[in-house]
Structure formats: C-alpha cells, structure tokens
Design a protein around this motif. Structure first.
Motif, mmCIF file in Angstrom:
data_model
loop_
_atom_site.group_PDB
_atom_site.id
_atom_site.type_symbol
_atom_site.label_atom_id
_atom_site.label_comp_id
_atom_site.label_asym_id
_atom_site.label_seq_id
_atom_site.Cartn_x
_atom_site.Cartn_y
_atom_site.Cartn_z
ATOM 1 N N UNK A 8 101.188 -10.014 118.880
ATOM 2 C CA UNK A 8 101.059 -9.553 120.368
ATOM 3 C C UNK A 8 100.258 -8.532 120.450
ATOM 4 N N UNK A 9 100.260 -7.556 119.579
ATOM 5 C CA UNK A 9 99.760 -6.082 119.654
ATOM 6 C C UNK A 9 98.408 -6.131 118.616
ATOM 7 N N UNK A 10 97.359 -5.690 119.115
ATOM 8 C CA UNK A 10 95.876 -5.460 118.377
ATOM 9 C C UNK A 10 96.046 -4.242 117.630
ATOM 10 N N UNK A 11 96.192 -4.097 116.253
ATOM 11 C CA UNK A 11 96.104 -2.821 115.482
ATOM 12 C C UNK A 11 94.985 -2.069 115.694
ATOM 13 N N UNK A 12 93.552 -2.473 116.193
ATOM 14 C CA UNK A 12 92.407 -1.929 116.449
ATOM 15 C C UNK A 12 92.740 -1.299 117.600
ATOM 16 N N UNK A 13 93.214 -1.664 118.848
ATOM 17 C CA UNK A 13 93.470 -1.335 119.991
ATOM 18 C C UNK A 13 94.423 -0.232 120.087
ATOM 19 N N UNK A 14 95.630 -0.444 119.092
ATOM 20 C CA UNK A 14 96.461 0.820 118.926
ATOM 21 C C UNK A 14 95.760 1.923 118.453
ATOM 22 N N UNK A 15 95.193 1.828 117.502
ATOM 23 C CA UNK A 15 94.375 2.893 116.976
ATOM 24 C C UNK A 15 93.585 3.459 117.806
ATOM 25 N N UNK A 16 92.723 2.687 118.693
ATOM 26 C CA UNK A 16 91.718 3.357 119.544
ATOM 27 C C UNK A 16 92.174 4.098 120.445
ATOM 28 N N UNK A 56 112.716 15.521 104.942
ATOM 29 C CA UNK A 56 112.525 14.696 106.332
ATOM 30 C C UNK A 56 111.033 14.152 106.406
ATOM 31 N N UNK A 57 110.928 13.123 107.165
ATOM 32 C CA UNK A 57 109.594 12.460 107.333
ATOM 33 C C UNK A 57 109.544 12.460 108.807
ATOM 34 N N UNK A 58 108.446 13.189 109.366
ATOM 35 C CA UNK A 58 108.205 12.776 110.954
ATOM 36 C C UNK A 58 106.830 12.283 111.187
ATOM 37 N N UNK A 59 106.832 10.980 112.275
ATOM 38 C CA UNK A 59 105.663 10.621 112.199
ATOM 39 C C UNK A 59 105.703 10.061 113.778
ATOM 40 N N UNK A 60 104.452 10.225 114.649
ATOM 41 C CA UNK A 60 104.328 9.910 115.899
ATOM 42 C C UNK A 60 104.192 10.964 116.880
ATOM 43 N N UNK A 81 100.465 11.058 109.660
ATOM 44 C CA UNK A 81 99.758 10.773 110.835
ATOM 45 C C UNK A 81 99.809 9.264 111.019
ATOM 46 N N UNK A 82 100.142 8.649 112.343
ATOM 47 C CA UNK A 82 100.422 7.325 112.576
ATOM 48 C C UNK A 82 99.189 6.413 112.349
ATOM 49 N N UNK A 83 98.135 7.049 112.315
ATOM 50 C CA UNK A 83 96.660 6.208 111.936
ATOM 51 C C UNK A 83 96.610 5.989 110.420
ATOM 52 N N UNK A 84 97.468 6.755 109.398
ATOM 53 C CA UNK A 84 97.327 6.658 107.900
ATOM 54 C C UNK A 84 98.630 5.804 107.491
ATOM 55 N N UNK A 85 99.618 5.294 108.433
ATOM 56 C CA UNK A 85 100.676 4.628 108.132
ATOM 57 C C UNK A 85 100.771 3.513 108.703
ATOM 58 N N UNK A 86 100.678 2.395 108.007
ATOM 59 C CA UNK A 86 100.908 0.797 108.325
ATOM 60 C C UNK A 86 102.374 0.485 108.648
ATOM 61 N N UNK A 87 102.886 0.402 109.560
ATOM 62 C CA UNK A 87 104.101 0.346 109.826
ATOM 63 C C UNK A 87 104.727 -0.972 109.590
ATOM 64 N N UNK A 88 103.944 -2.001 109.231
ATOM 65 C CA UNK A 88 104.337 -3.255 108.680
ATOM 66 C C UNK A 88 104.028 -3.428 107.206
ATOM 67 N N UNK A 89 103.835 -2.373 106.471
ATOM 68 C CA UNK A 89 103.869 -2.165 105.050
ATOM 69 C C UNK A 89 104.845 -1.248 104.728
ATOM 70 N N UNK A 90 105.391 -1.245 103.267
ATOM 71 C CA UNK A 90 106.160 -0.259 102.823
ATOM 72 C C UNK A 90 105.752 0.934 103.002
ATOM 73 N N UNK A 104 106.469 5.214 117.754
ATOM 74 C CA UNK A 104 105.351 4.464 116.923
ATOM 75 C C UNK A 104 105.696 3.300 116.994
ATOM 76 N N UNK A 105 106.860 2.655 117.069
ATOM 77 C CA UNK A 105 107.272 1.354 116.641
ATOM 78 C C UNK A 105 107.295 0.362 117.904
ATOM 79 N N UNK A 106 106.927 0.961 119.254
ATOM 80 C CA UNK A 106 107.012 -0.061 120.269
ATOM 81 C C UNK A 106 105.757 -0.921 120.303
ATOM 82 N N UNK A 107 104.831 -0.784 119.308
ATOM 83 C CA UNK A 107 103.646 -1.885 119.223
ATOM 84 C C UNK A 107 103.264 -2.281 118.054
ATOM 85 N N UNK A 108 104.346 -2.406 117.174
ATOM 86 C CA UNK A 108 104.249 -3.156 116.001
ATOM 87 C C UNK A 108 104.403 -4.511 116.382
#
Length: 251
Positions: A8-16, A56-60, A81-90, A104-108
C-alpha cells in the motif's frame, strides 16, 4: 506460496517525504504541532506509569527531543533515524526496557510484522509505546477530497487503524498485555492550502504506492469551498487529528 502483505505504501515516497519535511522544518515558524504533541503525550504516559527505563530506544518524529528528556531522567537512550531503520526487518538488539515509536508505524505495509520486530527488541518485562495518526483523523480534508473527485474518488489519504484494531494487532504480535487508546488534536485553519502546507512540513503527505491523478481546477475549487464550509466569523474551521497510541508489554 504464501503471499506477503499488500504494498500500500511506497518506501521510496515515505523516505522522500521525511527528507523534504526536514528541509521545510528549517523555515521560520514551520509547523511542529505533531512532534510537540507526541513528545508531551509520551512523557506524560511514562510519568503516569512511573517508568524508569534504564535503556530506551526512541525513533520517529521528535525522537531527539524525547531522548534528551529521557536522558535527563537517567536513561541511556539510543535515538534512531527512521531513514536508517527498516520497520519490516528485525530491530536492533533486544535489550531495551522501553521503545518509543513516534509516528513511524502508520505507513508500513506489514504492521503486524513491524510490531513483532518491535516486541522482539525489548528485554523481558519491557514496554513498547507506538503513536501514529489514527482512524478519526482529517475528516474535513477527507470530505473536501471526495468533493473534489466527484463520482470517481481517488485514493489520496492513507488508510488508518482504529483503537479496536490496534489492540488486536498488539495481541497478534505476541505482547502479553495490550492497551490501545486514542486522543485528539483540534486545529484551526483558514484555508485548505494552509493545512496541506502543515502536513508537508511534518512529513504527513502521501506515501501511497499508487499516485492519485492531479485535481482539476474545478475539483480543486470544490475542495477549497467544502473545506471551509461552516467557517467561523474569523473564516476558520476546526480540523481534527486523532492520535492512536499502542502500548504493549513483553513477558
């Protein structure tokens, strides 16, 4: 063969849109209401629950500011950095007793999988809190877009998750306890253009894989008129943003 989740979501558009938002944030008085609200809410929850995270870990959105506040409270914080973290990988190593995900999770594409990775990054007894734009958001903007497109509406706004679905997602991801709740922001705008500019400045514009066709001049005119329908004496209307917060505990 097992099929994966729909794209549904484009990783490239999300990063852009993240990159563009960072550039727009350099402008004086750039819209920052979402980051400020998410940070304040997250800190309030941590205080209410009397959490004293050691690591703690903070992202977004606003993660740096949230991390700085947690460090003042004595936590060792990793800001990612959310650009450095692939939310669909470990996620990084599973030794965090608090993970805060801000918007950060609304567009995975695989939200259940992303929540599993988030849970696995916690140490036993750890807590994850994830805030995202929820299902009740931007009703006036949605109405304006439907009016613009007429009888053949295009997909212009993101599909979203409500509180009931959020609790089910946490349970599906294996959290031992789950809390899913929402709260709202009420914003005043004097034009559709002003809202759209605020969304772009905060990285909230479209990340959909399928690009909607441009609005016609007539359609755009209808959208502007419908958006301001019922404006107050100052020519402004109230737009609503619902924020969904998912809280889960790992055994």
């Amino acid at each position: 063969m097992t099929e994966g989740p729909p794209t549904i979501f484009s990783p490239a558009r999300r990063e852009a849109r993240i990159v563009r938002a960072r550039s727009l944030q350099q402008a004086p008085k750039a819209a920052d209401w979402l980051a400020q609200s998410l940070i304040e809410d997250m800190l309030d929850r941590i205080d209410f629950m009397r959490l004293e995270p050691r690591r703690a870990l903070a992202v977004g959105i606003g993660a740096e500011r949230l991390g700085a506040s947690l460090e003042v409270q004595g936590a060792r914080v990793v800001v990612t950095d959310p650009l450095a973290l692939n939310h669909e990988q470990p996620w990084p190593t599973g030794d965090f007793d608090l993970i805060a995900s801000l918007g950060t999770l609304a567009t995975v594409n695989d939200l259940p999988g992303a929540l599993i990775h988030l849970r696995n990054a916690l140490r036993p007894g750890g807590i994850a809190m994830a805030s995202m734009i929820g299902a009740g958001s931007f009703p006036r903007l949605r109405t304006a877009m439907f009016a613009a497109d007429g009888e053949r509406p295009a997909a212009r706004l993101h599909p979203t998750v409500d509180a009931q679905a959020g609790a089910a997602l946490l349970q599906r991801a294996g959290f031992s306890q789950q809390v899913s709740d929402s709260w709202t922001l009420h914003l005043r705008y004097g034009s559709l253009d002003a809202l759209v500019a605020d969304l772009r400045a905060q990285g909230l514009n479209s990340a959909l894989t399928d690009t909607a066709p441009p609005l016609t001049r007539d359609g755009l005119g209808r959208a502007h008129a419908v958006f301001l329908d019922g404006a107050d004496k100052d020519g402004k209307v109230i737009e609503t943003v619902e924020v969904l917060t998912l809280t889960g505990w790992r055994n």
